[in-house]
Write a protein that holds these residues in place. Structure first.
Motif, PDB file in Angstrom:
ATOM      1  N   SER A 123       0.836  -1.200   0.000  1.00 36.39           N
ATOM      2  CA  SER A 123       0.000   0.000   0.000  1.00 36.39           C
ATOM      3  C   SER A 123       0.870   1.249   0.000  1.00 36.39           C
ATOM      4  O   SER A 123       2.067   1.211   0.324  1.00 36.39           O
ATOM      5  CB  SER A 123      -0.907   0.005   1.227  1.00 36.39           C
ATOM      6  OG  SER A 123      -0.155   0.294   2.394  1.00 36.39           O
ATOM      7  N   SER A 124       0.260   2.366  -0.347  1.00 35.66           N
ATOM      8  CA  SER A 124       0.999   3.636  -0.336  1.00 35.66           C
ATOM      9  C   SER A 124       1.432   3.976   1.092  1.00 35.66           C
ATOM     10  O   SER A 124       2.484   4.588   1.290  1.00 35.66           O
ATOM     11  CB  SER A 124       0.158   4.755  -0.933  1.00 35.66           C
ATOM     12  OG  SER A 124      -1.027   4.946  -0.187  1.00 35.66           O
ATOM     13  N   GLN A 125       0.664   3.577   2.078  1.00 36.22           N
ATOM     14  CA  GLN A 125       1.033   3.792   3.487  1.00 36.22           C
ATOM     15  C   GLN A 125       2.297   3.007   3.831  1.00 36.22           C
ATOM     16  O   GLN A 125       3.181   3.514   4.504  1.00 36.22           O
ATOM     17  CB  GLN A 125      -0.125   3.386   4.406  1.00 36.22           C
ATOM     18  CG  GLN A 125       0.123   3.661   5.867  1.00 36.22           C
ATOM     19  CD  GLN A 125       0.125   5.135   6.199  1.00 36.22           C
ATOM     20  OE1 GLN A 125      -0.390   5.951   5.453  1.00 36.22           O
ATOM     21  NE2 GLN A 125       0.722   5.487   7.316  1.00 36.22           N
ATOM     22  N   ASP A 126       2.392   1.770   3.346  1.00 33.40           N
ATOM     23  CA  ASP A 126       3.576   0.940   3.584  1.00 33.40           C
ATOM     24  C   ASP A 126       4.806   1.555   2.923  1.00 33.40           C
ATOM     25  O   ASP A 126       5.889   1.585   3.508  1.00 33.40           O
ATOM     26  CB  ASP A 126       3.367  -0.478   3.055  1.00 33.40           C
ATOM     27  CG  ASP A 126       2.330  -1.255   3.848  1.00 33.40           C
ATOM     28  OD1 ASP A 126       2.104  -0.927   5.028  1.00 33.40           O
ATOM     29  OD2 ASP A 126       1.745  -2.190   3.267  1.00 33.40           O
ATOM     30  N   VAL A 127       4.639   2.035   1.706  1.00 31.22           N
ATOM     31  CA  VAL A 127       5.742   2.672   0.985  1.00 31.22           C
ATOM     32  C   VAL A 127       6.200   3.913   1.745  1.00 31.22           C
ATOM     33  O   VAL A 127       7.404   4.140   1.918  1.00 31.22           O
ATOM     34  CB  VAL A 127       5.324   3.030  -0.464  1.00 31.22           C
ATOM     35  CG1 VAL A 127       6.378   3.879  -1.145  1.00 31.22           C
ATOM     36  CG2 VAL A 127       5.047   1.771  -1.256  1.00 31.22           C
ATOM     37  N   LEU A 128       5.262   4.693   2.220  1.00 27.50           N
ATOM     38  CA  LEU A 128       5.584   5.902   2.976  1.00 27.50           C
ATOM     39  C   LEU A 128       6.342   5.565   4.258  1.00 27.50           C
ATOM     40  O   LEU A 128       7.338   6.206   4.591  1.00 27.50           O
ATOM     41  CB  LEU A 128       4.307   6.678   3.295  1.00 27.50           C
ATOM     42  CG  LEU A 128       4.476   8.018   3.986  1.00 27.50           C
ATOM     43  CD1 LEU A 128       5.270   8.983   3.117  1.00 27.50           C
ATOM     44  CD2 LEU A 128       3.106   8.613   4.295  1.00 27.50           C
ATOM     45  N   CYS A 129       5.903   4.533   4.957  1.00 30.73           N
ATOM     46  CA  CYS A 129       6.581   4.107   6.188  1.00 30.73           C
ATOM     47  C   CYS A 129       8.008   3.645   5.903  1.00 30.73           C
ATOM     48  O   CYS A 129       8.932   3.968   6.653  1.00 30.73           O
ATOM     49  CB  CYS A 129       5.796   3.000   6.876  1.00 30.73           C
ATOM     50  SG  CYS A 129       4.331   3.582   7.718  1.00 30.73           S
ATOM     51  N   GLN A 130       8.198   2.895   4.830  1.00 31.89           N
ATOM     52  CA  GLN A 130       9.542   2.435   4.476  1.00 31.89           C
ATOM     53  C   GLN A 130      10.449   3.603   4.114  1.00 31.89           C
ATOM     54  O   GLN A 130      11.619   3.641   4.491  1.00 31.89           O
ATOM     55  CB  GLN A 130       9.475   1.433   3.326  1.00 31.89           C
ATOM     56  CG  GLN A 130       8.991   0.077   3.743  1.00 31.89           C
ATOM     57  CD  GLN A 130       9.016  -0.912   2.590  1.00 31.89           C
ATOM     58  OE1 GLN A 130       9.131  -0.555   1.427  1.00 31.89           O
ATOM     59  NE2 GLN A 130       8.906  -2.197   2.930  1.00 31.89           N
ATOM     60  N   GLU A 131       9.921   4.560   3.380  1.00 27.24           N
ATOM     61  CA  GLU A 131      10.707   5.734   2.996  1.00 27.24           C
ATOM     62  C   GLU A 131      11.074   6.561   4.226  1.00 27.24           C
ATOM     63  O   GLU A 131      12.188   7.053   4.344  1.00 27.24           O
ATOM     64  CB  GLU A 131       9.940   6.586   1.975  1.00 27.24           C
ATOM     65  CG  GLU A 131      10.690   7.791   1.485  1.00 27.24           C
ATOM     66  CD  GLU A 131      11.966   7.465   0.702  1.00 27.24           C
ATOM     67  OE1 GLU A 131      12.716   8.420   0.407  1.00 27.24           O
ATOM     68  OE2 GLU A 131      12.239   6.294   0.392  1.00 27.24           O
ATOM     69  N   LYS A 132      10.152   6.693   5.139  1.00 23.28           N
ATOM     70  CA  LYS A 132      10.407   7.432   6.376  1.00 23.28           C
ATOM     71  C   LYS A 132      11.538   6.765   7.170  1.00 23.28           C
ATOM     72  O   LYS A 132      12.449   7.438   7.654  1.00 23.28           O
ATOM     73  CB  LYS A 132       9.117   7.482   7.194  1.00 23.28           C
ATOM     74  CG  LYS A 132       9.190   8.315   8.430  1.00 23.28           C
ATOM     75  CD  LYS A 132       7.807   8.352   9.095  1.00 23.28           C
ATOM     76  CE  LYS A 132       7.832   9.031  10.418  1.00 23.28           C
ATOM     77  NZ  LYS A 132       6.512   9.022  11.066  1.00 23.28           N
ATOM     78  N   LYS A 133      11.498   5.439   7.273  1.00 26.98           N
ATOM     79  CA  LYS A 133      12.552   4.703   7.975  1.00 26.98           C
ATOM     80  C   LYS A 133      13.902   4.885   7.286  1.00 26.98           C
ATOM     81  O   LYS A 133      14.928   5.071   7.936  1.00 26.98           O
ATOM     82  CB  LYS A 133      12.207   3.213   8.057  1.00 26.98           C
ATOM     83  CG  LYS A 133      11.151   2.887   9.066  1.00 26.98           C
ATOM     84  CD  LYS A 133      10.859   1.403   9.077  1.00 26.98           C
ATOM     85  CE  LYS A 133       9.717   1.083  10.014  1.00 26.98           C
ATOM     86  NZ  LYS A 133       9.383  -0.338  10.026  1.00 26.98           N
ATOM     87  N   ARG A 134      13.894   4.832   5.961  1.00 26.88           N
ATOM     88  CA  ARG A 134      15.130   4.983   5.200  1.00 26.88           C
ATOM     89  C   ARG A 134      15.728   6.367   5.435  1.00 26.88           C
ATOM     90  O   ARG A 134      16.935   6.512   5.669  1.00 26.88           O
ATOM     91  CB  ARG A 134      14.879   4.764   3.709  1.00 26.88           C
ATOM     92  CG  ARG A 134      16.147   4.749   2.862  1.00 26.88           C
ATOM     93  CD  ARG A 134      15.844   4.748   1.383  1.00 26.88           C
ATOM     94  NE  ARG A 134      15.276   5.994   0.899  1.00 26.88           N
ATOM     95  CZ  ARG A 134      15.988   7.121   0.724  1.00 26.88           C
ATOM     96  NH1 ARG A 134      17.274   7.146   0.979  1.00 26.88           N
ATOM     97  NH2 ARG A 134      15.391   8.212   0.271  1.00 26.88           N
TER      98      ARG A 134
END
Length: 127
Positions: free
Chosen positions: A2-13
């Motif tokens: 999901s776009s939420q999952d992508v956003l969370c991964q980018e935030k962590k990165r």
């Protein structure tokens, strides 16, 4: 994914990258940059107009986060209301009023936070 999952991964990165960059700074350079950041912030229209703002205390493990003590001092001198973040259940973030007498304890992330019930963020003009 999901776009939420992508956003969370980018935030962590991004957090990992920025933490790494801060760790590479010497203590002297980190202090210089903190001072410049605070001076710039204190010169903004938003700072001068706001009567309330949210700040944070840097982590206790010396990761070269911006030292916000100057902002706390200036906020008190300008009689602004200061709020600090508090981590709530389910990864939510609340805010509590801060004064010099506020008791602060480290949370699970090493950030000092006030004790008590979080306030509505509508009362905070500047984050």
């Amino acid at each position: 994914m999901s776009s939420q999952d992508v956003l969370c991964q980018e935030k962590k990165r991004l957090r990992k990258l920025l933490r790494s960059m801060r760790r590479e700074l010497s203590p002297v350079r980190a202090a210089e940059l903190s001072e410049r950041i605070c001076e710039r912030f204190l010169s903004t229209r938003a700072w001068h107009q706001a009567q309330s703002l949210a700040l944070y205390y840097p982590k206790l493990d010396h990761e070269n986060e911006v030292d916000t003590q100057t902002l706390f001092t200036q906020a008190l001198l300008a009689q602004k209301r200061v709020f600090l973040p508090k981590v709530l259940p389910n990864h939510q973030l609340g805010f509590l009023p801060w004064t010099r007498e506020s008791k602060l304890l480290p949370n699970r992330f090493g950030l000092l936070e006030p004790q008590g019930e979080a306030q509505e963020t509508a009362a905070i003009e500047l984050f």
